[in-house]
Design an enzyme around this catalytic site. Structure first.
Site, PDB file in Angstrom:
ATOM      1  N   GLY A  11       0.960  -1.498   0.005  1.00  0.00           N
ATOM      2  CA  GLY A  11       0.162  -0.008   0.204  1.00  0.00           C
ATOM      3  C   GLY A  11       0.989   1.319   0.039  1.00  0.00           C
ATOM      4  O   GLY A  11       0.394   2.191   0.647  1.00  0.00           O
ATOM      5  N   ARG A  13       1.308   3.695  -2.058  1.00  0.00           N
ATOM      6  CA  ARG A  13       0.974   4.840  -2.764  1.00  0.00           C
ATOM      7  C   ARG A  13      -0.140   5.756  -1.779  1.00  0.00           C
ATOM      8  O   ARG A  13      -0.607   6.719  -1.930  1.00  0.00           O
ATOM      9  CB  ARG A  13       0.224   4.637  -3.882  1.00  0.00           C
ATOM     10  CG  ARG A  13       1.151   4.489  -5.118  1.00  0.00           C
ATOM     11  CD  ARG A  13       0.560   4.325  -6.436  1.00  0.00           C
ATOM     12  NE  ARG A  13       1.641   4.288  -7.331  1.00  0.00           N
ATOM     13  CZ  ARG A  13       1.401   4.241  -8.792  1.00  0.00           C
ATOM     14  NH1 ARG A  13       0.050   4.097  -9.203  1.00  0.00           N
ATOM     15  NH2 ARG A  13       2.518   4.380  -9.733  1.00  0.00           N
ATOM     16  N   LEU A 106      -1.394  -3.026  10.247  1.00  0.00           N
ATOM     17  CA  LEU A 106      -2.138  -1.489  10.667  1.00  0.00           C
ATOM     18  C   LEU A 106      -3.582  -1.741  10.708  1.00  0.00           C
ATOM     19  O   LEU A 106      -4.446  -2.189   9.709  1.00  0.00           O
ATOM     20  CB  LEU A 106      -1.620  -0.561   9.625  1.00  0.00           C
ATOM     21  CG  LEU A 106      -0.296   0.039  10.115  1.00  0.00           C
ATOM     22  CD1 LEU A 106       0.437   0.755   8.706  1.00  0.00           C
ATOM     23  CD2 LEU A 106      -0.366   1.260  11.123  1.00  0.00           C
ATOM     24  N   TYR A 137     -15.746  -2.315   8.274  1.00  0.00           N
ATOM     25  CA  TYR A 137     -14.429  -2.022   8.190  1.00  0.00           C
ATOM     26  C   TYR A 137     -13.820  -2.538   9.459  1.00  0.00           C
ATOM     27  O   TYR A 137     -12.737  -3.298   9.810  1.00  0.00           O
ATOM     28  CB  TYR A 137     -14.331  -0.687   7.826  1.00  0.00           C
ATOM     29  CG  TYR A 137     -12.732  -0.164   8.006  1.00  0.00           C
ATOM     30  CD1 TYR A 137     -12.173  -0.551   6.824  1.00  0.00           C
ATOM     31  CD2 TYR A 137     -12.252   0.757   9.179  1.00  0.00           C
ATOM     32  CE1 TYR A 137     -10.730  -0.090   6.779  1.00  0.00           C
ATOM     33  CE2 TYR A 137     -11.202   0.890   9.008  1.00  0.00           C
ATOM     34  CZ  TYR A 137      -9.963   0.639   7.931  1.00  0.00           C
ATOM     35  OH  TYR A 137      -8.638   1.261   8.074  1.00  0.00           O
ATOM     36  N   PRO A 164      -3.644   2.952  14.845  1.00  0.00           N
ATOM     37  CA  PRO A 164      -3.478   4.416  14.569  1.00  0.00           C
ATOM     38  C   PRO A 164      -4.884   5.080  14.815  1.00  0.00           C
ATOM     39  O   PRO A 164      -5.800   4.632  14.379  1.00  0.00           O
ATOM     40  CB  PRO A 164      -2.841   4.591  13.401  1.00  0.00           C
ATOM     41  CG  PRO A 164      -3.088   3.485  12.392  1.00  0.00           C
ATOM     42  CD  PRO A 164      -3.351   2.191  13.482  1.00  0.00           C
ATOM     43  N   LEU A 167      -5.781   9.900  10.823  1.00  0.00           N
ATOM     44  CA  LEU A 167      -4.813  10.096  10.233  1.00  0.00           C
ATOM     45  C   LEU A 167      -4.889  11.315   8.948  1.00  0.00           C
ATOM     46  O   LEU A 167      -6.062  11.413   8.492  1.00  0.00           O
ATOM     47  CB  LEU A 167      -4.058   8.967   9.478  1.00  0.00           C
ATOM     48  CG  LEU A 167      -3.701   7.891  10.221  1.00  0.00           C
ATOM     49  CD1 LEU A 167      -3.445   6.441   9.695  1.00  0.00           C
ATOM     50  CD2 LEU A 167      -2.560   8.215  11.331  1.00  0.00           C
ATOM     51  N   ASP A 270     -23.013  11.820  12.892  1.00  0.00           N
ATOM     52  CA  ASP A 270     -21.758  12.364  13.662  1.00  0.00           C
ATOM     53  C   ASP A 270     -20.699  11.194  13.867  1.00  0.00           C
ATOM     54  O   ASP A 270     -19.697  11.429  14.092  1.00  0.00           O
ATOM     55  CB  ASP A 270     -22.239  12.631  15.129  1.00  0.00           C
ATOM     56  CG  ASP A 270     -22.640  14.209  15.081  1.00  0.00           C
ATOM     57  OD1 ASP A 270     -21.986  14.873  14.240  1.00  0.00           O
ATOM     58  OD2 ASP A 270     -23.418  14.678  16.200  1.00  0.00           O
TER      59      ASP A 270
END
Length: 314
Positions: A11, A13, A106, A137, A164, A167, A270
């Site tokens: 990944g 790019r 990740l 997801y 993480p 981002l 929200d």
């Protein structure tokens, strides 16, 4: 990792992968392997198996994923769960069968329950219901975590999982329909400034709080973890502080230089009320984020300005 280790960045790019690749290059790692999605479809097991058998990487950063903002996640859940399950299953399994020394998977802080206590500690995983707008997801990412842990348990592999927070940075997705909140705001304010609009509309009520990590900080953390972390348990990556969406919008407005008004569209969802990660674990390892929010937004906006022509054709 040493400077001559064979390292595959999956990944490369994307927002995350490109930052990891830049960091590795800056640090002097000289044996880096990359493939575009056209060269290697990570959803295709046969292609992934052939690639790993040919290249035999020693270290793998698994940053490839199908990602999107709240609307994209809500409207295309089948795409998000299918593509992410295929990508991570193929890469993790091929890494095991080709004797990869270490893999970093990740994930995302959306793996945590919607109403988990704040800040989010690693042990809160699977302690309550997920946020419905992106549960497909999130479930794919949880499966990736469990797959890494299962391979470690059964096969003695060294696969670590990092979570993480939100981002932003270079190579972000600035499409207004599928992007996350930060790049969407940068683009909205920029276009409003160019067209002399008097008003910019922001999705939601503005009250949810979010934490934002600059992509280069994440890349620093990932390389640090690859060299210093070997635990089976997940580890958070974040800055340890958050802002409301209203505060974020006002900061982006200031950086971009838009002088009109803000209006919040309360018909839009929200999402999770608050999502701040507990960074105690990674801080105790010796890593902390460096980039301040306004500085990071300035860097991201500068990159956007330098790449607007490319973005329009994507």
């Amino acid at each position: 990792m040493n400077k001559s280790s064979k390292i595959y960045v999956a990944g490369h790019r994307g927002l995350v992968g490109s930052a990891i690749l830049r960091k590795l290059e800056i640090e002097g790692y000289e044996n880096l392997i990359v493939r575009t999605s056209k060269q290697l479809d990570l959803r295709d097991k046969q292609q992934v198996d052939s690639f790993f058998e040919l290249e035999k990487p020693e270290f793998v950063f698994l940053a490839a994923a199908k990602v999107g903002g709240i609307v994209a996640n809500n409207e295309f859940p089948a795409d998000f769960i299918r593509d992410n399950l295929m990508i991570q299953t193929n890469v993790i399994d091929a890494s095991y069968r080709n004797q990869v020394e270490k893999l970093l998977f990740l994930g995302s802080t959306c793996i945590y329950p919607k109403l988990a206590p704040q800040p989010l500690k690693e042990e809160y995983l699977l302690t309550g219901p997920l946020e419905p707008t992106n549960d497909a997801y999130a479930l794919a990412k949880i499966a990736g975590i469990k797959m890494c842990q299962s391979y470690n348990k059964q096969y003695g592999t060294n696969y670590i999982s990092a979570m993480p927070t939100n981002l932003y940075g270079e190579n972000d997705n600035f499409d207004l329909q599928s992007s996350h909140v930060m790049p969407a705001l940068i683009r909205k304010f920029h276009e409003a400034k160019l067209s002399n609009q008097s008003l910019v509309e922001v999705w939601g009520t503005g009250t949810p709080k979010r934490e934002f990590l600059y992509s280069d900080d994440l890349a620093n953390a990932c390389v640090y973890l690859m060299n210093h972390y070997n635990d089976d348990e997940i580890i958070n990556i974040g800055v340890g502080e958050d802002v409301s969406i209203k505060e974020l919008a006002e900061t982006v407005q200031r950086v971009v230089g838009f002088e009109g008004e803000l209006k919040f569209d309360t018909t839009k969802p929200d999402g999770t009320p608050r999502k701040l990660v507990d960074t105690t674990k990674i801080n105790q390892l010796g890593w902390k984020a460096d980039v301040k929010l306004e500085d990071g937004i300035s860097l991201a906006y500068t990159w956007f300005l330098n790449n607007t022509e490319t973005l329009k054709t994507v």
